[in-house]
Design an enzyme around this catalytic site. Structure first.
Site, PDB file in Angstrom:
ATOM      1  N   HIS A  67       0.825  -1.215   0.000  1.00 35.98           N
ATOM      2  CA  HIS A  67       0.000   0.000   0.000  1.00 35.98           C
ATOM      3  C   HIS A  67       0.863   1.272   0.000  1.00 35.98           C
ATOM      4  CE1 HIS A  67      -3.869  -2.098   0.833  1.00 35.98           C
ATOM      5  NE2 HIS A  67      -3.081  -2.962   1.436  1.00 35.98           N
ATOM      6  N   ASN A 140     -10.256  -2.777   2.534  1.00 37.19           N
ATOM      7  CA  ASN A 140      -9.959  -2.797   1.100  1.00 37.19           C
ATOM      8  C   ASN A 140     -11.241  -2.561   0.310  1.00 37.19           C
ATOM      9  OD1 ASN A 140      -7.213  -3.315   1.282  1.00 37.19           O
ATOM     10  ND2 ASN A 140      -7.414  -5.519   1.029  1.00 37.19           N
TER      11      ASN A 140
END
Ligand code: HDE
Length: 679
Positions: A67, A140
């Site tokens: 990420h 997510n």
């Protein structure tokens, strides 16, 4: 002589504060280092130069191992429906109260400088600064995950990242090591279905859903627990790109999603999501045909409906990317009283990982004192000192129990955090529950719940990805897994890969469970017919019809779209009425992938000129190929013809403004068969 630019600075004439060193000494000259003579050498004594360069040398901190590429914004959460019978957490019980928050969206695989539009899962991490402490909901845009146990996470990530010997590919799953790992990890098959769907190529971060994935617990005043799954629902509906568009966007604008979010927020079009919860008891969970503690499973909304309880609005872009977006430290372990964890083994591993990673990334156990991470409620304890301590605690007591200092913080048995008193029984061991053994039923549920268009995109994505895998045995094993999910899907992928024979399916660890299809899993079913938050591009040239441009622009704006003018020169074009219309983008640098729909308004000469310009031909070909609505006047039509295209119901006369605006609110999936061969 002073440095270049200095005179220009002085001319600006603003009353700037004085420029100083980090110790506060005012600089007399920020252009030249200290020299022994006019042509050098430079003196080591130059503390100003050394301070500036030393600080610069240390500007980077380790990027997130996953990420790394992200964009974030400030905003608030407003509760619209209380969960007071389920939890004591004020953030979920005080209707109408606005809780400030910071939300960071991210891709997973690429480095911090990678592009915004690879096929990848998007992170959706929300830090809520509640009155009772920070609550981080680190989710997510997909409700399930690749693996069931945190111990496999480093393997998964090593497999997806650049291959270690060659250092590529960046931000891509389409390579051998990723699919090698996946082919040997059948539990990932459900997530693979989602990853191969258009969910992983979103049009905008404002148009993705968010999911907490794991089951959490809500705990009420009586100490009773209810399980909960968290969902974020975008107000603008779901919207994805088509794969060819995502690929071209990577070149046209590597910052496409970041720019989109920035432009929306700074222009006052604040993105918004609803927060929904699925609430269920342990007894209900025991009757599900899957284990809710297994993060590769979702709970269909048809089984446990979603209850909308609030909304999140993002209304402020950060002042500084590094201080806020880069230094924000999310941890699933940041919880408030009234919310608790479940035993999901993936979640349990995450509870360790995030705190640990912040220590290595931000370099100090005091990372919680950074402005972006600090709670907005009072916080105090007897932890002391450490690297970069910003607090100056008073008094002699830094321990507990103590009697020497009346204002020393104390625990609070009533209002404090209580872990739910769950009963745990069984033999300890490195084990996986039998109830986690079914790897294909929900993968099948996802695939069979999609529209035919979406299924074709998934099959084509699998063919694309596996075609980049050199090792034949890996391609074969994946197709073998697909046979458990859906024979038709396996056939399409096998055919797309040019297999003469369909490979054997590997043994399955559990029989398939039949599940009712769930339309809530589609994207197409969740797209909104709207131009809100979308962009319309108008391609013009010298001589274009001023009135037609105005009409189209006005109508698109009043339908909620932003309108951008594209012309061969950024200075603009001289229109039919002699006025000059400046362009928002130069044609060569502003392809139609930037827009949700396009209008092409050209004079005969303007069209003739652009028919010899590849960027103009591609502008119209791509808008058509990416299933968008087009409005064409006569000149626009001749460019369209020069591009070798045949009109369909998504191609409108520029005069038919209302029809175009209506058509521009969606994509023409029926057109796809005419423009590309899908698996
Ligand atoms: Fe993460 N994950 N993760 N993850 N994750 C990180 O923490 C980890 C997982 C997610 O915008 C890291 O601060 C493990 C699931 C987001 O800053 C790290 C496992 C979900 C972000 C980490 C998972 C996520 C991260 C890297 C398997 C969805 C970005 C940098 C057990 C529910 C947050 C950091 C941001 C970031 C570990 C799986 C979401 C290394 C061990 C499942 C959105 O701690």
């Amino acid at each position: 002589m002073r440095g270049t630019g200095d005179e220009l600075h002085q001319q600006a004439g603003n009353s700037h504060p004085q420029l100083t060193t980090n110790q506060g000494a005012v600089l007399s000259d920020n252009q030249n280092s200290l020299k022994a003579a006019v042509r050098g050498p430079v003196l080591l004594e130059d503390f100003i130069l050394r301070e500036k360069i030393t600080h610069f040398d240390h500007e980077r901190i380790p990027e997130r191992i996953v990420h790394a590429r992200g964009s974030a914004a400030h905003g608030y959460f407003e509760l619209t429906s209380s969960l007071s019978s389920y939890t004591t957490a004020k953030v979920l019980t005080e209707v109408g109260v606005r809780t400030p928050l910071f939300t960071r969206f991210s891709t997973v695989a690429g480095g911090a400088g990678s592009v915004d539009t690879p096929r990848d899962v998007r992170g959706f991490a929300v830090k809520l600064y509640t009155k009772e402490g920070n609550w981080d909901l680190v989710g997510n845009n997909i409700p399930v995950f690749f693996i069931q146990d945190a111990i496999k996470f480093p393997d998964l990530i090593h497999a997806v990242k650049m291959e270690p010997d060659r250092g590529f590919p960046q931000a891509a799953t389409a390579h051998d090591t990723f699919w090698d790992f996946i082919s040997l990890t059948p539990e990932s098959m459900h997530m693979i279905m989602w990853a191969m769907s258009d969910r992983t190529i979103p049009r905008s971060l404002r148009m993705i859903e968010g999911f907490g994935i794991h089951s959490f617990r809500l705990v009420n005043a009586k100490g009773n627990s209810t399980f909960v799954k968290f969902h974020w629902r975008p107000k603008l509906g779901l919207q994805s790109t088509v794969w060819d568009e995502a690929v071209k966007l990577a070149g046209a604008d590597p910052d496409f999603h970041r720019r989109d979010l920035f432009e929306a927020i700074t222009s006052g079009n604040f993105p918004e999501w609803e927060l929904g919860v699925q609430l269920f008891t342990e007894e209900q969970a025991d009757r599900f045909p899957f284990d809710h503690l297994d993060a590769t499973k979702l709970i269909p909304e048809e089984l446990v409906p979603l209850k909308i309880i609030g909304r999140m609005v993002l209304d402020r872009w950060p002042d500084n990317f590094f201080a806020e977006t880069e230094q924000v430290a999310f941890c699933p372990s940041h919880l408030v009283p009234g919310i608790d964890f479940s035993n999901d083994p993936l979640l349990q591993g995450r509870l360790f990982s995030y705190l640990d990673t912040q220590l290595s990334r931000l370099g100090s156990p005091n990372f919680h004192q950074l402005p972006i991470n600090a709670p907005k409620c009072p916080f105090a304890n007897q932890q002391r000192d450490g690297h970069m301590q910003h607090q100056v605690p008073k008094g002699r007591v830094a321990y507990e129990p103590s009697s020497l200092q009346g204002d020393s913080p104390r625990e609070d048995a009533r209002a404090g955090f209580h872990s739910f008193a769950a009963e745990e029984t069984g033999a300890r061991g490195r084990v996986r529950a039998e109830s986690f053994a079914d790897h294909y039923s929900q993968a099948r549920l996802f695939y069979t719940s999609q529209t035919a268009f979406e299924q074709a995109h998934m099959a084509s994505a699998l063919v694309f990805e596996l075609s980049k895998v050199d090792t034949l045995a890996i391609r074969e094993l994946i197709v073998g897994h697909l046979r458990h999910i859906d024979e038709d899907l396996a056939n399409r992928v096998a055919d797309g890969l040019g297999f003469e024979q369909k490979p054997e399916a590997p043994p399955a660890s559990a029989p398939l469970v039949k599940m009712k299809v769930s339309p809530a899993l589609q994207i197409i079913g969740k797209m909104k017919s709207t131009l809100e938050g979308r962009a319309v591009g108008i391609l013009i040239n010298d001589g274009s019809d001023a009135k037609a441009i105005n009409r189209l622009a006005k109508a698109a704006r009043s339908a909620g779209a932003t309108v951008k003018i594209v012309a061969p020169k950024v200075g603009g074009a001289t229109l039919s009425d002699g006025t000059k219309l400046p362009a928002d983008g130069q044609l060569a640098g502003t392809p139609s992938v930037n827009f949700d729909a396009v209008a092409i308004v050209l004079s005969a000469e303007g069209a003739a000129q652009l028919s010899g310009e590849a960027a103009a031909i591609q502008f119209v070909q791509d808008a058509f190929g990416h299933l968008k609505a087009l409005a064409l006047d006569d000149g626009g039509r001749s460019l369209f013809d020069a591009a070798g295209l045949k009109a369909d119901e998504g191609v409108f006369a520029a005069k038919a403004v209302d029809d175009f605006i209506e058509g521009a609110k969606g994509r023409y999936f029926e057109r796809e068969a005419a423009v590309r061969i899908l698996a």
